[in-house]
Design an enzyme around this catalytic site. Structure first.
Site, short mmCIF file in Angstrom:
data_model
loop_
_atom_site.label_atom_id
_atom_site.label_comp_id
_atom_site.label_asym_id
_atom_site.label_seq_id
_atom_site.Cartn_x
_atom_site.Cartn_y
_atom_site.Cartn_z
N SER A 135 43.78 45.64 43.26
CA SER A 135 45.34 46.28 43.14
C SER A 135 46.18 45.49 42.94
O SER A 135 46.00 44.61 43.25
CB SER A 135 45.52 47.89 44.56
N TYR A 148 46.22 46.92 53.73
CA TYR A 148 46.21 47.21 52.09
C TYR A 148 46.10 46.11 51.17
O TYR A 148 45.11 45.74 50.57
CB TYR A 148 46.45 48.69 51.91
#
Length: 250
Positions: A135, A148
């Site tokens: 990501s 995250y």
């Protein structure tokens, strides 16, 4: 016919990847916790798709995965580590630690444990491809992204170090780093089922779709065996890496 193993295949990126790769002529093993969703996908994709229930946080289940795969779906030529999640968007000082544990166990521990099980055979055959779904959160910090983002930074660095360890071997590794993507359950999961809050994230935005990710992976797999993409970052045109911010009177 090459064989691909896709984790997190029951929805979103994973589902679209399975659909695209079966259409491309691959045989695909799709794993996920929700076996009912996988069975529905099998009805659409037919015998080229093998559904297997798997929770990547369960090391014992990963240990037994090979026993569940019939010989006509072996060996695994491509591993796509897609299973992952974000939970919560609170600042670090207010976050639920159990959310942090789940993200680490899924995004990091599950990914590396499955990779460790699959990689030795690829090295023995001197052929294979591992694609990790990272990501942009692993590169760019944002409020509430804390753990995250840290897990995705780990995935990026792990991918680069895999390539280093594989020097002299014909095994490829790519870390795919998407930005804002809609049409998935990502935000629904992040906000613990608050669908209204999740949908507001994508309102009036022309976001990246699961099909875009699937098409990108299809392109990666079409490249010749001597060609490796180390990392690939992508964002919708609507999104940019914003500049640094400064707070006054702090």
């Amino acid at each position: 016919m090459k064989i691909v193993l896709v984790t997190g295949a029951s929805s979103g990126f994973g589902e679209a990847i399975c659909q695209k790769l079966v259409a491309d002529g691959f045989k695909v093993i799709g794993t996920a916790r929700r076996f009912d969703k996988l069975k529905q996908l099998q009805q659409t994709l037919g015998d080229a798709f093998l559904p297997i229930q798997l929770d990547v946080t369960d090391k014992s289940a990963i240990d037994h995965l090979n026993q569940l795969i019939p010989d006509n779906f072996k060996p695994i030529d491509v591993l796509i580590n897609n299973a992952g999640l974000a939970l919560g968007l609170e600042p670090a000082y207010a976050a639920d630690f159990s959310d942090w544990e789940m993200m680490v166990n899924t995004n990091v521990m599950g990914l590396i444990y499955l990779t460790r099980q699959v990689l030795p055979e690829m090295v023995t055959r001197n052929s294979g491809y591992i694609i990790n779904i990272g990501s942009i959160a692993g590169t760019y910090a944002y409020k509430g992204g804390n753990v995250y983002g840290a897990t995705k930074a780990f995935v990026r660095q792990f991918s680069l170090n895999l390539r280093t360890d594989l020097a002299g071997k014909a095994v490829r590794v790519t870390n795919l780093e998407p930005g804002l993507c809609g049409g998935t359950e990502f935000s629904n999961v992040r906000f613990h089922g608050d669908n209204d809050k999740a949908s507001s994230v994508y309102q009036d935005i022309n976001y990246i779709t699961p099909q875009d990710i699937a098409n990108t992976i299809s392109w990666l797999l079409s490249m010749p065996a001597h060609f490796n993409v180390n990392t690939m970052e992508m964002m919708p045109v609507a999104q940019t890496p914003a500049g640094l911010s400064v707070a006054k009177h702090v």
